[in-house]
Write a protein that holds these residues in place. Structure first.
Motif, PDB file in Angstrom:
ATOM      1  N   ALA A 101       0.782  -0.798   0.188  1.00 38.32           N
ATOM      2  CA  ALA A 101      -0.369   0.109   0.619  1.00 38.32           C
ATOM      3  C   ALA A 101       0.810   1.714   0.109  1.00 38.32           C
ATOM      4  N   GLU A 102       0.714   2.654  -1.002  1.00 42.28           N
ATOM      5  CA  GLU A 102       1.143   3.724  -0.416  1.00 42.28           C
ATOM      6  C   GLU A 102       0.079   4.590  -0.027  1.00 42.28           C
ATOM      7  N   LEU A 103       0.785   5.378   0.892  1.00 42.62           N
ATOM      8  CA  LEU A 103      -0.449   6.737   1.311  1.00 42.62           C
ATOM      9  C   LEU A 103       0.294   8.370   0.915  1.00 42.62           C
ATOM     10  N   LYS A 104       0.027   8.657   0.903  1.00 38.11           N
ATOM     11  CA  LYS A 104       0.101  10.173   0.475  1.00 38.11           C
ATOM     12  C   LYS A 104      -0.222  10.725   1.569  1.00 38.11           C
ATOM     13  N   ASP A 105       1.189  11.501   2.418  1.00 36.24           N
ATOM     14  CA  ASP A 105       0.675  12.538   4.139  1.00 36.24           C
ATOM     15  C   ASP A 105       1.550  12.877   3.673  1.00 36.24           C
ATOM     16  N   ASP A 106       1.049  14.977   3.888  1.00 37.80           N
ATOM     17  CA  ASP A 106       2.001  15.793   4.359  1.00 37.80           C
ATOM     18  C   ASP A 106       2.545  15.479   5.761  1.00 37.80           C
ATOM     19  N   HIS A 107       1.901  14.702   6.359  1.00 37.17           N
ATOM     20  CA  HIS A 107       2.618  14.884   8.312  1.00 37.17           C
ATOM     21  C   HIS A 107       2.303  13.488   8.489  1.00 37.17           C
ATOM     22  N   ILE A 108       3.135  12.856   8.803  1.00 32.51           N
ATOM     23  CA  ILE A 108       2.949  11.069   9.189  1.00 32.51           C
ATOM     24  C   ILE A 108       3.696  11.381  10.515  1.00 32.51           C
ATOM     25  N   TRP A 109       2.288  10.650  11.361  1.00 29.02           N
ATOM     26  CA  TRP A 109       2.325  11.153  12.664  1.00 29.02           C
ATOM     27  C   TRP A 109       2.212   9.199  13.375  1.00 29.02           C
ATOM     28  N   GLY A 110       1.843   8.947  14.620  1.00 31.05           N
ATOM     29  CA  GLY A 110       1.590   7.592  14.975  1.00 31.05           C
ATOM     30  C   GLY A 110       1.730   7.768  16.794  1.00 31.05           C
ATOM     31  N   ASN A 111       1.462   7.343  17.314  1.00 31.35           N
ATOM     32  CA  ASN A 111       1.035   7.417  18.629  1.00 31.35           C
ATOM     33  C   ASN A 111       1.770   6.169  19.329  1.00 31.35           C
ATOM     34  N   LEU A 112       0.564   4.926  18.442  1.00 30.54           N
ATOM     35  CA  LEU A 112       0.538   3.234  19.273  1.00 30.54           C
ATOM     36  C   LEU A 112       1.251   2.810  19.037  1.00 30.54           C
ATOM     37  N   THR A 113       1.948   2.066  20.638  1.00 26.16           N
ATOM     38  CA  THR A 113       3.129   1.061  19.884  1.00 26.16           C
ATOM     39  C   THR A 113       2.901  -0.850  20.325  1.00 26.16           C
ATOM     40  N   GLN A 114       1.481  -0.629  21.430  1.00 25.74           N
ATOM     41  CA  GLN A 114       1.333  -1.814  21.961  1.00 25.74           C
ATOM     42  C   GLN A 114       0.863  -2.378  20.652  1.00 25.74           C
ATOM     43  N   HIS A 115       0.606  -4.123  20.596  1.00 21.16           N
ATOM     44  CA  HIS A 115       0.102  -4.916  20.100  1.00 21.16           C
ATOM     45  C   HIS A 115      -1.052  -5.343  20.020  1.00 21.16           C
ATOM     46  N   ASP A 116      -2.355  -5.280  19.582  1.00 23.01           N
ATOM     47  CA  ASP A 116      -4.149  -5.686  19.234  1.00 23.01           C
ATOM     48  C   ASP A 116      -4.026  -4.128  19.899  1.00 23.01           C
ATOM     49  N   ALA A 117      -3.479  -3.358  20.230  1.00 22.94           N
ATOM     50  CA  ALA A 117      -4.518  -1.651  20.480  1.00 22.94           C
ATOM     51  C   ALA A 117      -5.253  -1.602  19.198  1.00 22.94           C
ATOM     52  N   VAL A 118      -6.273  -0.783  20.013  1.00 25.70           N
ATOM     53  CA  VAL A 118      -7.467  -0.551  18.633  1.00 25.70           C
ATOM     54  C   VAL A 118      -7.034   0.816  17.778  1.00 25.70           C
ATOM     55  N   ILE A 119      -6.272   0.511  17.168  1.00 22.85           N
ATOM     56  CA  ILE A 119      -5.101   1.376  15.959  1.00 22.85           C
ATOM     57  C   ILE A 119      -5.938   2.247  15.634  1.00 22.85           C
ATOM     58  N   PHE A 120      -6.868   1.672  15.238  1.00 26.81           N
ATOM     59  CA  PHE A 120      -7.799   3.001  14.232  1.00 26.81           C
ATOM     60  C   PHE A 120      -7.866   4.450  14.927  1.00 26.81           C
ATOM     61  N   MET A 121      -7.287   4.718  16.557  1.00 22.22           N
ATOM     62  CA  MET A 121      -7.346   5.737  17.063  1.00 22.22           C
ATOM     63  C   MET A 121      -6.460   6.066  16.492  1.00 22.22           C
ATOM     64  N   ASP A 122      -5.294   6.174  15.951  1.00 24.69           N
ATOM     65  CA  ASP A 122      -3.851   6.992  14.733  1.00 24.69           C
ATOM     66  C   ASP A 122      -4.655   6.753  13.684  1.00 24.69           C
ATOM     67  N   ASN A 123      -3.747   7.447  12.541  1.00 24.81           N
ATOM     68  CA  ASN A 123      -3.897   6.763  11.163  1.00 24.81           C
ATOM     69  C   ASN A 123      -3.836   5.701  10.333  1.00 24.81           C
ATOM     70  N   ASP A 124      -4.145   4.999  10.047  1.00 29.09           N
ATOM     71  CA  ASP A 124      -4.046   4.059   9.928  1.00 29.09           C
ATOM     72  C   ASP A 124      -4.285   3.327   8.525  1.00 29.09           C
ATOM     73  N   PHE A 125      -3.793   2.154   8.356  1.00 28.49           N
ATOM     74  CA  PHE A 125      -4.164   1.087   7.160  1.00 28.49           C
ATOM     75  C   PHE A 125      -4.902  -0.102   7.169  1.00 28.49           C
ATOM     76  N   GLU A 126      -5.966  -0.212   6.703  1.00 28.03           N
ATOM     77  CA  GLU A 126      -6.774  -1.925   7.421  1.00 28.03           C
ATOM     78  C   GLU A 126      -6.559  -3.257   6.083  1.00 28.03           C
ATOM     79  N   VAL A 127      -6.758  -4.106   6.224  1.00 29.28           N
ATOM     80  CA  VAL A 127      -7.693  -4.902   5.666  1.00 29.28           C
ATOM     81  C   VAL A 127      -8.977  -5.834   6.189  1.00 29.28           C
ATOM     82  N   PHE A 128      -9.448  -6.404   5.011  1.00 25.85           N
ATOM     83  CA  PHE A 128     -10.163  -7.136   5.532  1.00 25.85           C
ATOM     84  C   PHE A 128     -10.352  -8.068   4.337  1.00 25.85           C
ATOM     85  N   ILE A 129     -10.397  -9.758   5.154  1.00 27.43           N
ATOM     86  CA  ILE A 129     -10.512 -10.292   4.070  1.00 27.43           C
ATOM     87  C   ILE A 129     -11.578 -11.616   4.803  1.00 27.43           C
ATOM     88  N   ASP A 130     -12.360 -11.913   3.598  1.00 28.19           N
ATOM     89  CA  ASP A 130     -13.793 -12.857   3.795  1.00 28.19           C
ATOM     90  C   ASP A 130     -13.587 -13.317   2.525  1.00 28.19           C
TER      91      ASP A 130
END
Length: 368
Positions: A101-130
């Motif tokens: 994935a390529e995500l254009k962004d002029d201001h990149i940030w992130g706070n969450l570092t714990q695995h299985d945290a609610v990642i969408f509280m940061d800017n994120d990329f998500e995958v859904f597979i059925d």
């Protein structure tokens, strides 16, 4: 399981409470009946060369893979084009399903570092597979710009009283992020961040039958989402912006295949990914039965609305206004009511057998 038992009991009470008057009712509510069905399609080719998962999309195999269309708002044409571009690629081999994935962004940030945290509280990329397309038992994976991840399985959509299994893990997954610029530095302007993922087939088999990995021509239902918060810079830090009343502004939801509504957990509107053992020049095969499945999904929406209005389901096609459903020929499913709900069945358009859907949205094929 306790919640599911309570739901079943509640539906039984609603069904038994159906009055003679409501049995003659005609559906009035149009809620959810106008969601467009225009899923994106992607041909996923087999990788000729090995892929090093390092976040840098310069492998020879990636150079041969086509980019998807640019992401749109989750509601599709109801909203404006996203302010920042996002696109994806996919490949596969004997061991992994690869996503870039390529995500254009002029201001990149992130706070969450714990695995299985609610990642969408940061800017994120998500995958859904059925994998099997029945809208039940599907995967969700989220990653932020710090390469912090959250993996989970959904038993079924939340609308159908499904729940997530956060303890589920993906042993052997490979993930990497490359930052083009800096992270958590408001003083400069960034370019983009890229994500590279490799899902092992041996894990994806949990929600797929009969085999763990696809074969040539297999089609899976997949979607991708980008959560992008509206921020401002305060005291040298990125802060989520608030309105005049002090309420945090809602996030943007940008997706590959539009959902028509603000709800990622409607797997029936995800895109189609067709796997090919070729390395290029394959053709996407249209499956006539997808029309049957979508027509049955319209019936499911209408039964849900009818239940809300009349406190019971119905087996009367005219009560659900099924004549309004677009279909090749007349759409005349057989509807059977049970104490706990309904099953609606319609013949296949391409093979010997029929498709069925029930009150919790599960859809399946039965051979004749």
């Amino acid at each position: 399981m306790k919640n599911i038992s309570i739901l079943t009991f509640g539906l039984a009470l609603l069904a038994s409470a159906c009055t003679m008057e409501s049995k003659q009712a005609i559906l009035k509510t149009d809620k959810n009946l106008t969601v467009p069905f225009h899923p994106e399609k992607y041909l996923c080719y087999q990788a000729e060369n090995s892929i090093l998962v390092d976040g840098v999309l310069d492998d020879e195999a990636w150079q041969q893979a086509p980019w998807s269309s640019t992401f749109v708002d989750i509601e599709g044409d109801l909203k404006e084009k996203p302010a920042k571009d996002t696109k994806i690629k996919m490949l596969w081999d004997a061991d992994y399903f690869y996503i870039a994935a390529e995500l254009k962004d002029d201001h990149i940030w992130g706070n969450l570092t714990q695995h299985d945290a609610v990642i969408f509280m940061d800017n994120d990329f998500e995958v859904f597979i059925d994998p099997d397309g029945d809208t039940h038992n599907y995967y969700e994976f989220e990653i932020n710009a710090l390469n912090t991840t959250w993996d989970l399985i959904l038993t079924k959509p939340y609308r159908d009283n499904g729940f997530s299994i956060d303890s589920w893990e993906i042993p052997g997954i490979k993930s990497a992020v490359k930052i083009y610029g800096s992270i958590n530095n408001p003083s400069d302007v960034d370019e983009k961040w890229t994500v590279e993922l490799a899902f092992p087939w041996k894990v994806l088999k949990e929600c797929n039958t009969p085999s763990a990995k696809p074969v040539d021509g297999s089609q899976w239902r997949i979607n991708f989402s980008r959560v992008q918060w509206i921020t401002e810079i305060l005291d040298g830090k990125y802060v989520k912006k608030k309105d005049a009343n002090g309420k945090r502004l809602p996030e943007n939801n940008w997706v590959w295949s539009p959902q028509g509504v603000i709800a990622m957990h409607n797997p029936e509107t995800w895109g189609y990914v067709q796997f090919s053992t070729q390395t290029n020049d394959a053709s996407f095969v249209e499956n006539a039965d997808e029309e049957v499945k979508w027509a049955l999904r319209q019936l499911y929406y209408r039964e849900k609305a009818y239940l809300e209005e009349n406190k019971c389901f119905t087996d009367r096609c005219e009560a659900l206004r099924l004549e309004e459903v677009e279909f090749s020929g007349a759409f005349k499913p057989e509807i059977t009511l049970y104490q706990e709900g309904f099953v609606a069945t319609c013949p296949s358009l391409s093979q010997q057998g029929s498709w069925s859907i029930q009150q919790d949205g599960n859809i399946w094929f039965s051979k004749k």
